[in-house]
Write a protein that holds these residues in place. Structure first.
Motif, PDB file in Angstrom:
ATOM      1  N   ALA A   1     137.221  58.308  63.559  1.00  0.00           N
ATOM      2  CA  ALA A   1     138.116  57.136  63.681  1.00  0.00           C
ATOM      3  C   ALA A   1     138.881  57.818  64.380  1.00  0.00           C
ATOM      4  N   ALA A   2     139.482  58.744  64.437  1.00  0.00           N
ATOM      5  CA  ALA A   2     140.505  59.468  64.510  1.00  0.00           C
ATOM      6  C   ALA A   2     140.331  59.672  66.244  1.00  0.00           C
ATOM      7  N   PHE A   3     139.136  60.201  66.241  1.00  0.00           N
ATOM      8  CA  PHE A   3     138.737  60.370  67.853  1.00  0.00           C
ATOM      9  C   PHE A   3     138.533  59.124  68.655  1.00  0.00           C
ATOM     10  N   ASP A   4     137.973  58.037  68.247  1.00  0.00           N
ATOM     11  CA  ASP A   4     137.404  56.887  68.721  1.00  0.00           C
ATOM     12  C   ASP A   4     139.073  56.278  69.020  1.00  0.00           C
ATOM     13  N   ARG A   5     139.906  56.619  68.428  1.00  0.00           N
ATOM     14  CA  ARG A   5     141.752  55.837  68.643  1.00  0.00           C
ATOM     15  C   ARG A   5     142.169  57.023  70.300  1.00  0.00           C
ATOM     16  N   LEU A   6     141.893  58.183  69.975  1.00  0.00           N
ATOM     17  CA  LEU A   6     142.340  59.520  70.925  1.00  0.00           C
ATOM     18  C   LEU A   6     141.484  58.549  72.129  1.00  0.00           C
ATOM     19  N   LEU A   7     140.236  58.179  71.971  1.00  0.00           N
ATOM     20  CA  LEU A   7     139.407  57.663  74.031  1.00  0.00           C
ATOM     21  C   LEU A   7     140.096  56.435  73.498  1.00  0.00           C
ATOM     22  N   THR A   8     141.103  55.755  73.075  1.00  0.00           N
ATOM     23  CA  THR A   8     141.514  54.461  73.535  1.00  0.00           C
ATOM     24  C   THR A   8     142.393  54.540  73.633  1.00  0.00           C
ATOM     25  N   ILE A   9     143.417  54.851  73.610  1.00  0.00           N
ATOM     26  CA  ILE A   9     144.508  55.480  74.042  1.00  0.00           C
ATOM     27  C   ILE A   9     144.766  56.343  75.572  1.00  0.00           C
ATOM     28  N   MET A  10     143.800  56.774  75.905  1.00  0.00           N
ATOM     29  CA  MET A  10     143.131  57.880  77.106  1.00  0.00           C
ATOM     30  C   MET A  10     143.227  56.741  78.004  1.00  0.00           C
ATOM     31  N   ASP A  11     142.091  55.588  77.145  1.00  0.00           N
ATOM     32  CA  ASP A  11     141.069  54.783  78.308  1.00  0.00           C
ATOM     33  C   ASP A  11     142.988  53.840  79.259  1.00  0.00           C
ATOM     34  N   GLU A  12     143.605  53.547  78.233  1.00  0.00           N
ATOM     35  CA  GLU A  12     144.998  52.452  78.646  1.00  0.00           C
ATOM     36  C   GLU A  12     145.249  53.162  79.348  1.00  0.00           C
ATOM     37  N   LEU A  13     146.112  54.585  78.669  1.00  0.00           N
ATOM     38  CA  LEU A  13     147.044  55.603  79.112  1.00  0.00           C
ATOM     39  C   LEU A  13     146.549  55.713  81.156  1.00  0.00           C
ATOM     40  N   ARG A  14     145.000  55.778  81.246  1.00  0.00           N
ATOM     41  CA  ARG A  14     144.404  56.113  82.530  1.00  0.00           C
ATOM     42  C   ARG A  14     144.793  54.569  83.554  1.00  0.00           C
ATOM     43  N   ALA A  15     144.634  53.707  82.788  1.00  0.00           N
ATOM     44  CA  ALA A  15     144.469  52.722  83.333  1.00  0.00           C
ATOM     45  C   ALA A  15     146.129  51.392  83.876  1.00  0.00           C
ATOM     46  N   GLN A  16     147.137  52.617  82.568  1.00  0.00           N
ATOM     47  CA  GLN A  16     147.780  51.484  82.528  1.00  0.00           C
ATOM     48  C   GLN A  16     149.191  52.007  83.095  1.00  0.00           C
ATOM     49  N   CYS A  17     149.610  53.796  82.980  1.00  0.00           N
ATOM     50  CA  CYS A  17     150.728  54.468  83.068  1.00  0.00           C
ATOM     51  C   CYS A  17     150.665  54.783  84.851  1.00  0.00           C
ATOM     52  N   PRO A  18     151.481  55.294  85.387  1.00  0.00           N
ATOM     53  CA  PRO A  18     151.188  55.489  86.743  1.00  0.00           C
ATOM     54  C   PRO A  18     151.921  56.630  86.803  1.00  0.00           C
ATOM     55  N   TRP A  19     151.961  57.803  85.644  1.00  0.00           N
ATOM     56  CA  TRP A  19     151.858  58.865  86.054  1.00  0.00           C
ATOM     57  C   TRP A  19     150.091  59.225  85.507  1.00  0.00           C
ATOM     58  N   ASP A  20     149.530  58.574  84.590  1.00  0.00           N
ATOM     59  CA  ASP A  20     148.908  58.889  83.946  1.00  0.00           C
ATOM     60  C   ASP A  20     147.282  58.598  85.427  1.00  0.00           C
ATOM     61  N   MET A  21     148.097  57.681  85.357  1.00  0.00           N
ATOM     62  CA  MET A  21     146.642  57.248  86.686  1.00  0.00           C
ATOM     63  C   MET A  21     146.409  58.228  87.839  1.00  0.00           C
ATOM     64  N   LYS A  22     148.091  58.882  88.341  1.00  0.00           N
ATOM     65  CA  LYS A  22     147.591  59.589  89.508  1.00  0.00           C
ATOM     66  C   LYS A  22     146.869  61.030  89.197  1.00  0.00           C
ATOM     67  N   GLN A  23     146.895  61.396  87.943  1.00  0.00           N
ATOM     68  CA  GLN A  23     146.660  62.727  87.637  1.00  0.00           C
ATOM     69  C   GLN A  23     145.468  62.889  88.275  1.00  0.00           C
ATOM     70  N   THR A  24     144.852  64.229  88.612  1.00  0.00           N
ATOM     71  CA  THR A  24     143.504  64.869  89.068  1.00  0.00           C
ATOM     72  C   THR A  24     142.965  65.528  88.376  1.00  0.00           C
ATOM     73  N   THR A  25     142.118  66.772  88.141  1.00  0.00           N
ATOM     74  CA  THR A  25     141.361  68.063  87.734  1.00  0.00           C
ATOM     75  C   THR A  25     142.384  69.029  88.213  1.00  0.00           C
ATOM     76  N   GLU A  26     143.151  69.138  89.469  1.00  0.00           N
ATOM     77  CA  GLU A  26     143.693  69.916  90.093  1.00  0.00           C
ATOM     78  C   GLU A  26     144.687  70.181  89.457  1.00  0.00           C
ATOM     79  N   SER A  27     145.806  68.094  89.553  1.00  0.00           N
ATOM     80  CA  SER A  27     147.236  68.469  89.371  1.00  0.00           C
ATOM     81  C   SER A  27     147.111  69.039  87.541  1.00  0.00           C
ATOM     82  N   LEU A  28     145.940  68.614  86.565  1.00  0.00           N
ATOM     83  CA  LEU A  28     146.570  69.299  85.706  1.00  0.00           C
ATOM     84  C   LEU A  28     145.923  70.526  84.725  1.00  0.00           C
TER      85      LEU A  28
END
Length: 266
Positions: free
Chosen positions: A12-39
Motif C-alpha cells: 500500500a505504501a509503495f502504491d501511494r508513492l507511485l500515485t504521488i509520483m504520477d501526480e507530481l509528474r503531471a502537475q508540479c512544474p519542477w517535476d514535469m521538466k526533469q529528465t534522466t540527465e537532469s536527475l
C-alpha cells in the motif's frame, strides 16, 4: 511498538508513492521538466548523503536518505514509462529474474555453503550474462580510483586470481614501500622523477587496498572515517585558537599542536 509493517502495508505504501509520483509528474512544474540527465547528478549526491548517514550510524538519517534514493528510482521508472522504454513493473521483474539467476544455490541445484563461493558464482554468472570480454569489464569507468581498485581486486578474486595468504599480501606492501622509498627518499634532497615516483606511489596504494580487503577493512570507509576525524579535530583547533584570541596563520606549529593534542582527547 514495532516499526515493522505487514506485506499488505508495504504494498500500500509503495502504491501511494507511485500515485504521488504520477501526480507530481503531471502537475508540479519542477517535476514535469526533469529528465534522466537532469536527475543524474542529484542521484549521485543523494547516494553520498546516504553514505554519510551510514558512516555516522544514524538510523533516522539512513531512513531519510534511502527514501530519497527510492524516490529517484521511481522517478526514473516514470520517465522510462513515458518514453516507452521500461516502467516500474518491468524494472522490478528484471531485477527479480536477475536475483534468481545469480542465486542458483537457492533457486537451482548449485551448492554454495559460504559467502566466498556465492560471490565467485555471482561474478561468473555476471560475466556470462553481460558477455564481457574481460572479468574487469563490469567495473564502472567513472568510479573513484580508490573504490575502483577495490572492485578490480574483488572481481579478479571472483575467478581465483588472488593471493592465498594475507602475509603474502603484506610482503607485497613492504616490497612496494621499499620501491617507493627508492624513488622518493625523504632524506635525499635531489630532484626526483615525478612520473616514476607517482607510479610507485600508485602501486603502494593498490597493495595497501589489497591488504585491507584481506583483513575485511573497506578502505574507502576507513579513509572517510579518518577524514571526518581530521575535520573534527581541525575545527576544534580553529575554535580553540579563536577563543584564545589567536589567528591560526600567526601561530607556530608548536602552538597549534597544543590545541591539536587537546582535540585528540575530545
Amino acid at each position: 511498538m514495532s516499526n515493522l509493517s505487514t506485506r499488505a502495508e508495504q504494498l500500500a505504501a509503495f502504491d501511494r508513492l507511485l500515485t504521488i509520483m504520477d501526480e507530481l509528474r503531471a502537475q508540479c512544474p519542477w517535476d514535469m521538466k526533469q529528465t534522466t540527465e537532469s536527475l543524474r547528478h542529484l542521484t549521485i549526491e543523494e547516494t553520498f548523503e546516504l553514505s554519510d548517514a551510514i558512516l555516522d550510524g544514524d538510523p533516522e538519517e539512513i531512513k531519510k536518505e534511502l527514501g530519497d534514493i527510492l524516490l529517484h528510482i521511481v522517478f526514473y521508472a516514470k520517465i522510462g514509462s513515458e518514453e516507452g522504454n521500461f516502467d516500474v513493473t518491468t524494472l522490478i521483474d528484471a531485477l527479480c529474474e536477475k536475483l534468481i539467476r545469480r542465486h542458483p544455490h537457492i533457486y537451482g541445484d548449485t551448492e554454495a555453503n559460504d559467502a566466498e563461493t556465492v560471490s565467485q558464482n555471482w561474478e561468473k554468472i555476471k560475466l556470462k550474462e553481460k558477455g564481457n570480454k574481460s572479468v574487469l569489464g563490469g567495473v564502472p569507468r567513472s568510479l573513484p580510483a580508490l573504490i575502483k581498485a577495490m572492485r578490480i581486486q574483488e572481481k579478479a578474486r571472483g575467478v581465483g586470481f588472488d593471493w592465498e595468504e594475507k602475509h603474502q599480501v603484506w610482503e607485497k606492501v613492504e616490497e612496494e614501500m621499499q620501491e617507493f622509498k627508492a624513488e622518493f627518499n625523504a632524506a635525499d634532497d635531489k630532484e626526483i622523477d615525478q612520473e616514476k615516483a607517482s607510479g610507485e606511489f600508485g602501486d603502494l596504494l593498490f597493495s595497501l587496498i589489497n591488504y585491507a580487503r584481506f583483513i575485511d577493512i573497506n578502505p574507502e570507509e576507513a579513509l572517510e572515517r579518518t577524514n571526518k576525524k581530521f575535520i573534527k579535530r581541525f575545527q576544534y583547533l580553529e575554535n580553540a585558537a579563536k577563543n584564545a584570541g589567536k589567528n591560526l596563520s600567526d601561530m607556530t606549529l608548536a602552538e597549534m599542536d597544543v590545541f591539536w593534542e587537546e582535540a585528540k582527547k575530545q
